[in-house]
Motif scaffolding. Structure first.
Motif: not given
Length: 344
Positions: A157-159, A217-218, A223-234, A304-307
């Protein structure tokens, strides 16, 4: 793959979506025993992020926790990152591997989640915009007023929004349809949509057979790339900090195993996801996998740039409190354990 009971998961996710829509999230209690959980549930957007797939295939996380009598379950979310992050926020899963867009969105919504490490930071954007081979569409400008399918709330979507912006267009200039590839691919072939935005390895299923061709082909736009995350339930993080550290210890070891076993890694990923080997090798050029979970200053700046882009493109509600959202203490402790183990 062991999966959650689909009806239970569906109820939790739908309830969480409703709560998020009203700006609040009430956490469901994770599957806790008195002193430890009976199960740790780990999610990923389908077909799965690389380390998620390797850990599931090799059984490394199952082995880590079996001595505690804790079962590990892996869940691949087929409806995109928003479904996965909602499951995390509501306690339907304890950990998830997702793209940056859904992770940022749920953090901005104020959900009780923690970013504890990187799933990956591949320096080439892996999305592609494809059309039928006989389509008259040749350029991004040709997409104006056309029907384009992609999963909303995802990196694609963002790309796509970034690609349109580069061509002087916006999402308002196209008719967007919220579809996963198992629906959007056939829709493209039937002529029900004009274009599809998908990850390159998934889109390659049609491109390699000559049924579709790529108009963007992106990967040509790192420059459009950003990290993918590992997230956890608080709630899980606060109750079981040692288990969080141990999961990340396995994650670090998995990243290093991939680097040491590139051919095995590619074979497992291709076999498990039914992806095009050619496309997978293109993503991981020279057998570099970018799986180190460390949240570096470069990764933080990219997030932060992606946000900011998401906010400007009206893809985000609220803002992210990074000091509250990101917690690297578990990862720092995990690195110490892994490095000490390897030095012995």
């Amino acid at each position: 793959m062991t999966a959650l009971n689909s009806s239970i998961l569906r109820r939790a996710v739908l309830g969480g979506l409703a709560a998020l829509a009203f700006g609040s999230v009430t956490l469901a209690s994770p599957a806790f025993a008195e002193d430890k959980p009976s199960v740790i549930r780990i999610g990923s957007t389908a077909p799965g992020h690389l380390k998620f797939i390797l850990e599931r295939h090799n059984g490394t996380l199952a082995k880590e926790f079996e001595k505690d009598g804790i079962k590990v379950e892996f869940i691949a979310f087929t409806n995109g990152g928003s479904e996965a992050t909602t499951a995390l926020a509501t306690g339907a899963v304890e950990f998830i591997y997702t793209g940056n867009n859904p992770a940022l969105r749920v953090a901005a919504a104020g959900a009780d989640v923690k970013a504890i490490g990187l799933s990956s930071f591949v320096k080439e954007n892996g999305s592609a915009i494809i059309v039928k081979s006989d389509s008259p569409i040749e350029t991004l400008q040709d997409l104006k007023d056309k029907r384009v399918a992609y999963l909303t709330g995802t990196v694609r979507h963002s790309t796509f929004a970034k690609a349109l912006k580069s061509a002087g267009l916006s999402l308002n200039d196209v008719e967007s349809l919220n579809l996963a590839f198992d629906a959007s691919g056939p829709a493209l072939m039937r002529g029900h949509v004009d274009a599809v935005v998908e990850s390159g390895d998934v889109a390659a299923k049609l491109v390699d057979t000559g049924q579709a061709r790529v108009i963007l082909d992106a990967s040509s736009h790192p420059e459009w790339s950003a990290p993918f995350l590992i997230s956890a339930n608080g709630e899980f993080v606060r109750k079981y900090p040692d288990l969080v550290k141990r999961l990340l210890k396995v994650d670090i070891e998995t990243a290093r195993w991939a680097d040491a076993h590139p051919e095995d890694t590619i074979k497992i990923f291709v076999d498990e996801t039914k992806s095009s080997e050619k496309s997978v090798r293109k993503t991981y050029k020279e057998n570099v996998f970018y799986q180190d979970p460390k949240i570096t200053p470069e990764a933080l700046a990219s997030l932060k740039s992606e946000e900011q882009f998401m906010a400007d493109a009206k893809l985000l509600k609220g803002s992210v409190d990074y000091d509250k959202w990101i917690d690297t203490s578990f990862l720092d402790a995990a690195y110490k354990d892994v490095d000490q183990k390897q030095s012995n």
